[in-house]
Write a protein that holds these residues in place. Structure first.
Motif, mmCIF file in Angstrom:
data_model
loop_
_atom_site.group_PDB
_atom_site.id
_atom_site.type_symbol
_atom_site.label_atom_id
_atom_site.label_comp_id
_atom_site.label_asym_id
_atom_site.label_seq_id
_atom_site.Cartn_x
_atom_site.Cartn_y
_atom_site.Cartn_z
ATOM 1 N N HIS A 10 3.097 13.285 11.214
ATOM 2 C CA HIS A 10 2.377 13.607 9.984
ATOM 3 C C HIS A 10 1.447 12.430 9.698
ATOM 4 O O HIS A 10 1.855 11.267 9.843
ATOM 5 C CB HIS A 10 3.356 13.804 8.819
ATOM 6 C CG HIS A 10 2.745 14.373 7.581
ATOM 7 N ND1 HIS A 10 1.891 13.643 6.770
ATOM 8 C CD2 HIS A 10 2.842 15.605 7.001
ATOM 9 C CE1 HIS A 10 1.496 14.388 5.757
ATOM 10 N NE2 HIS A 10 2.060 15.587 5.873
ATOM 11 N N PRO A 11 0.214 12.684 9.299
ATOM 12 C CA PRO A 11 -0.737 11.572 9.136
ATOM 13 C C PRO A 11 -0.331 10.537 8.099
ATOM 14 O O PRO A 11 -0.820 9.405 8.144
ATOM 15 C CB PRO A 11 -2.042 12.279 8.722
ATOM 16 C CG PRO A 11 -1.633 13.623 8.225
ATOM 17 C CD PRO A 11 -0.429 13.993 9.018
ATOM 18 N N ASN A 12 0.563 10.872 7.183
ATOM 19 C CA ASN A 12 0.949 9.932 6.128
ATOM 20 C C ASN A 12 2.310 9.283 6.341
ATOM 21 O O ASN A 12 2.731 8.466 5.509
ATOM 22 C CB ASN A 12 0.970 10.644 4.768
ATOM 23 C CG ASN A 12 -0.412 11.092 4.334
ATOM 24 O OD1 ASN A 12 -1.409 10.438 4.629
ATOM 25 N ND2 ASN A 12 -0.471 12.218 3.640
ATOM 26 N N GLU A 30 -7.319 3.610 4.272
ATOM 27 C CA GLU A 30 -6.040 3.649 3.553
ATOM 28 C C GLU A 30 -5.379 2.276 3.605
ATOM 29 O O GLU A 30 -5.371 1.623 4.650
ATOM 30 C CB GLU A 30 -5.114 4.693 4.184
ATOM 31 C CG GLU A 30 -5.663 6.108 4.119
ATOM 32 C CD GLU A 30 -4.781 7.095 4.845
ATOM 33 O OE1 GLU A 30 -3.772 6.652 5.444
ATOM 34 O OE2 GLU A 30 -5.088 8.296 4.815
ATOM 35 N N PRO A 31 -4.792 1.824 2.489
ATOM 36 C CA PRO A 31 -4.191 0.478 2.471
ATOM 37 C C PRO A 31 -2.825 0.442 3.129
ATOM 38 O O PRO A 31 -2.083 1.420 3.132
ATOM 39 C CB PRO A 31 -4.066 0.181 0.972
ATOM 40 C CG PRO A 31 -3.901 1.528 0.343
ATOM 41 C CD PRO A 31 -4.730 2.476 1.171
ATOM 42 N N ARG A 32 -2.517 -0.696 3.696
ATOM 43 C CA ARG A 32 -1.154 -0.975 4.146
ATOM 44 C C ARG A 32 -0.881 -2.445 3.858
ATOM 45 O O ARG A 32 -1.776 -3.283 3.797
ATOM 46 C CB ARG A 32 -0.943 -0.624 5.621
ATOM 47 C CG ARG A 32 -1.914 -1.230 6.600
ATOM 48 C CD ARG A 32 -1.426 -2.529 7.150
ATOM 49 N NE ARG A 32 -2.272 -3.014 8.229
ATOM 50 C CZ ARG A 32 -3.325 -3.790 8.035
ATOM 51 N NH1 ARG A 32 -3.689 -4.141 6.827
ATOM 52 N NH2 ARG A 32 -4.039 -4.231 9.058
ATOM 53 N N ARG A 53 -11.230 -6.966 1.090
ATOM 54 C CA ARG A 53 -11.576 -5.888 0.164
ATOM 55 C C ARG A 53 -10.631 -4.705 0.374
ATOM 56 O O ARG A 53 -10.172 -4.458 1.480
ATOM 57 C CB ARG A 53 -13.021 -5.412 0.383
ATOM 58 C CG ARG A 53 -14.091 -6.380 -0.115
ATOM 59 C CD ARG A 53 -15.473 -5.802 0.185
ATOM 60 N NE ARG A 53 -16.541 -6.591 -0.389
ATOM 61 C CZ ARG A 53 -17.062 -6.396 -1.598
ATOM 62 N NH1 ARG A 53 -16.595 -5.418 -2.353
ATOM 63 N NH2 ARG A 53 -18.032 -7.164 -2.055
ATOM 64 N N TYR A 54 -10.366 -3.975 -0.718
ATOM 65 C CA TYR A 54 -9.614 -2.730 -0.583
ATOM 66 C C TYR A 54 -10.330 -1.863 0.455
ATOM 67 O O TYR A 54 -11.549 -1.758 0.441
ATOM 68 C CB TYR A 54 -9.560 -1.996 -1.931
ATOM 69 C CG TYR A 54 -8.870 -0.654 -1.849
ATOM 70 C CD1 TYR A 54 -7.504 -0.548 -2.032
ATOM 71 C CD2 TYR A 54 -9.591 0.513 -1.568
ATOM 72 C CE1 TYR A 54 -6.865 0.679 -1.949
ATOM 73 C CE2 TYR A 54 -8.963 1.738 -1.472
ATOM 74 C CZ TYR A 54 -7.605 1.817 -1.660
ATOM 75 O OH TYR A 54 -6.971 3.033 -1.560
ATOM 76 N N PRO A 55 -9.621 -1.250 1.405
ATOM 77 C CA PRO A 55 -8.161 -1.076 1.505
ATOM 78 C C PRO A 55 -7.443 -2.153 2.327
ATOM 79 O O PRO A 55 -6.383 -1.868 2.886
ATOM 80 C CB PRO A 55 -8.040 0.293 2.160
ATOM 81 C CG PRO A 55 -9.222 0.346 3.080
ATOM 82 C CD PRO A 55 -10.333 -0.377 2.355
ATOM 83 N N PHE A 56 -8.022 -3.349 2.416
ATOM 84 C CA PHE A 56 -7.338 -4.503 3.005
ATOM 85 C C PHE A 56 -7.024 -4.309 4.493
ATOM 86 O O PHE A 56 -5.946 -4.626 4.969
ATOM 87 C CB PHE A 56 -6.055 -4.836 2.215
ATOM 88 C CG PHE A 56 -6.235 -4.812 0.727
ATOM 89 C CD1 PHE A 56 -7.190 -5.603 0.121
ATOM 90 C CD2 PHE A 56 -5.485 -3.957 -0.067
ATOM 91 C CE1 PHE A 56 -7.381 -5.559 -1.251
ATOM 92 C CE2 PHE A 56 -5.660 -3.908 -1.431
ATOM 93 C CZ PHE A 56 -6.619 -4.711 -2.025
ATOM 94 N N TYR A 77 -4.022 4.623 -4.703
ATOM 95 C CA TYR A 77 -2.578 4.533 -4.449
ATOM 96 C C TYR A 77 -1.933 5.806 -4.989
ATOM 97 O O TYR A 77 -1.281 5.788 -6.043
ATOM 98 C CB TYR A 77 -1.980 3.304 -5.148
ATOM 99 C CG TYR A 77 -2.672 2.004 -4.809
ATOM 100 C CD1 TYR A 77 -2.403 1.326 -3.634
ATOM 101 C CD2 TYR A 77 -3.617 1.468 -5.682
ATOM 102 C CE1 TYR A 77 -3.048 0.133 -3.329
ATOM 103 C CE2 TYR A 77 -4.271 0.275 -5.389
ATOM 104 C CZ TYR A 77 -3.988 -0.380 -4.217
ATOM 105 O OH TYR A 77 -4.625 -1.560 -3.916
ATOM 106 N N PRO A 78 -2.099 6.930 -4.295
ATOM 107 C CA PRO A 78 -1.563 8.194 -4.820
ATOM 108 C C PRO A 78 -0.050 8.112 -5.023
ATOM 109 O O PRO A 78 0.687 7.581 -4.190
ATOM 110 C CB PRO A 78 -1.940 9.205 -3.739
ATOM 111 C CG PRO A 78 -2.288 8.420 -2.526
ATOM 112 C CD PRO A 78 -2.771 7.094 -2.992
#
Length: 606
Positions: free
Chosen positions: A62-64, A209-211, A249-252, A420-421
């Motif tokens: 799953h992509p997330n 997307e941030p991690r 910068r976001y998303p880092f 950040y959902p």
């Protein structure tokens, strides 16, 4: 019999969106058949095992979420078992639903050292590999050496029958000014394990997307896991908004968290010089958990060790200040991280009797994007009890004050839902609040000019937090953060809440060297304040140790002097007419962190 697959997240909420599920059927004659289908809540994967099936394997992408593999072993009588300790089976008559929790956290990638003229584009934590030796995080071996002569503050009963740990402020030897206990030969490699984890986006190609990099110290589960629950301590380090940490910068996804310095660099917080090719965000974890402040060792020595979780925050670009301390400055955001770590540990069988640390300390950090070797837990036919959070301790040091104040105030993630959902970064803030039982403030910088902290508001938040249930508060300050101001002027409302007089240790001969203790009679809260002069020793603190050494006439006994850790800062009086030399400059600030953390660990309620 049919088995329907249901994909859920760590909150046990059904995962939205499509997943690719590769199903492999293994028959009893050894033949295999594969098919890959799209799974969604509306069109879930389902199987109806035939009599000649021996096993079914699922590989879920799953992509997330982190890719997950699971195997079901089928018996001729129609029963089955599965090898994922987090998955659960809900039986409805002859049929069953297999709920598979997906994860947002995984092993941080490793990268082999490079020895070229420049650095840049590092893809993971640098690891070392050697023939016949397990892979390890670079530099970890040097900080996991046995700790000798580790001292922690230890309360004694004073002449007034109240607890006390400040003794004689005027002893030349700094450690003799305090009541302490000492632990020697503490071997961290036999007491726990360390991991670098990545939390958030799990796809290296999805750069929008941030991690986040997360440091995790886990003690031996025999000392931590009780009734399948653990205590978890979160440590907020000082702000990374200094020249030592690359701006991102976001998303880092650029420079944070693996970028290495090209040249020799200096950490402005400690003054320590680092050689070229050091990864500053990685250094951040080791310098607090291990040396020179020894937080992991002090936790073990307290005999009440929790899991220690340390989010590594990026140095946010000045034009994106809304991202500072995100997403962990809210109860919902921090709760999700802790739940994900618990689920990760469950899959590593941390709460099983057969657990060992062979996969820790960098041993299976995946190189070049490869997946770490899968852990193969035992099969089960019953739903295993899941590792849960018993209580949460939040702690922070220095300029972490700005993030901790946000945490006291914010229930939900305050950033935009697109950044950040909640589905991916949040959990129930009320459950976090219920488990948040202790708060340790470790020489927090509360200077309004440097931090923007409004002292009156902060003190009001502290008292409101403390007022509920049986919560416990520990405060520690040095003159470095208070300017040697009288404590009652710094915390006037907290002083009013104190129902017994504070204990001030001071003499007229040296009024600048003092220590003051505030102790609530119930034991629920305490505050220790030290003047700067109190925390500068007039002589190095060492322990004489007899050692057998080889000499021409044979083995003889010699006395060697070994340092006590954490090292008490030393003020060396130089030649006449010149000011004293303090070694190292500013050392009382991190030393107060070490003193406070060890003391709070000893006082912790379990």
């Amino acid at each position: 019999m049919s088995v329907r697959v249901k994909l859920v997240d760590v909150r046990q909420t059904e995962v939205t969106g499509d997943a690719q599920v590769l199903t492999t059927i293994i028959k009893r004659d050894g033949t295999r058949a594969q098919s890959e289908v799209v799974h969604s809540p509306a069109t879930p994967v389902a199987i109806t095992p035939a009599a000649d099936w021996e096993a079914v394997e699922f590989k879920v992408r799953h992509p997330n979420y982190v890719t997950l593999s699971l195997r079901i072993a089928l018996q001729p009588d129609g029963t089955f078992s599965w090898n994922d300790p987090c998955s659960r089976v809900d039986r409805q008559g002859a049929d069953a639903t297999l709920a598979i929790p997906l994860s947002r956290i995984q092993y941080a990638p490793g990268q082999l050292p490079t020895f070229g003229p420049t650095t840049g584009g590092e893809k993971g934590v640098v690891v070392n590999q050697g023939q016949g030796r397990p892979q390890t995080y670079a530099g970890l071996g040097g900080v996991l050496l046995p700790v000798e002569h580790l001292r922690l503050l230890e309360d004694i009963t004073g002449s007034d029958s109240r607890p006390q740990c400040i003794l004689n402020p005027h002893d030349p030897d700094g450690w003799r000014r305090l009541s302490t206990t000492e632990v020697s030969s503490l071997d961290l490699t036999k007491k726990g394990g360390f991991l670098w984890l990545e939390y958030g986006s799990i796809d290296v190609t999805r750069l929008n997307e941030p991690r986040f990099l997360i440091a995790l110290w886990a003690p031996d589960p025999a000392a931590v896991v009780k009734d399948d629950a653990v205590d978890m301590l979160v440590f907020f380090s000082p702000s990374t908004a200094t020249t030592f940490y690359p701006v991102s910068r976001y998303p880092f996804r650029d420079q944070y968290p693996y970028q290495a310095h090209k040249d020799v660099s200096v950490d402005p917080e400690t003054g320590e010089k680092h050689p070229a090719k050091v990864q500053p965000y990685v250094v951040l974890g080791s310098k607090y958990l291990f040396t020179p402040t020894f937080l992991a060792a002090q936790s073990i020595a307290s005999e009440k060790p929790p899991l220690i979780v340390m989010p590594i925050f990026p140095h946010v670009h000045p034009k994106q200040q809304g991202h500072v301390w995100q997403p962990f400055r809210s109860k919902a955001g921090l709760h999700r991280l802790l739940l994900e770590i618990c689920q990760f540990l469950q899959r590593e069988s941390y709460n099983s009797t057969s657990f060992g640390f062979s996969r820790w300390n960098g041993a299976v950090a995946p190189i070049a994007g490869a997946e770490p070797p899968p852990f193969r837990p035992a099969y089960t036919q019953v739903n295993r009890k899941q590792l849960a959070i018993r209580q949460i301790i939040v702690s922070g040091y220095s300029s972490a004050s700005t993030g901790l104040i946000k945490l006291l105030k914010e229930d939900s993630i305050s950033a935009s839902t697109g950044e950040y959902p909640a589905e991916l970064f949040a959990a129930d803030h009320a459950e976090f609040d219920k488990r948040w039982q202790e708060f340790w403030t470790l020489d927090l910088n509360l200077d309004p000019k440097r931090t923007g902290v409004k002292m009156q508001e902060y003190e009001k938040l502290l008292l409101a937090w403390l007022s509920r249930d049986s919560r416990r508060l520990r405060i520690y300050h040095s003159g470095w953060t208070t300017g040697n101001v009288e404590p009652s002027k710094f915390y006037p409302q907290l002083r009013k809440a104190l129902t017994v007089p504070p204990r001030l240790m001071q003499t007229k001969a040296e009024p600048e060297r003092w220590g003051e203790e505030w102790r609530d009679p119930s034991g629920r809260w305490s505050a220790l304040f030290f003047s700067s002069s109190f925390l500068w020793s007039e002589s190095p603190s060492r322990v004489p140790v007899e050692k057998e050494v080889k000499a021409p006439q044979g083995m003889i006994t010699k006395v060697a002097f070994e340092n006590i850790v954490p090292q008490y800062p030393v003020e060396v009086v130089s030649v006449k007419g010149k000011p004293p030399v303090r070694v190292p400059a500013g050392a009382i600030h991190p030393f107060t962190l070490a003193l406070g953390f060890g003391h709070a660990s000893k006082l912790r309620k379990v």
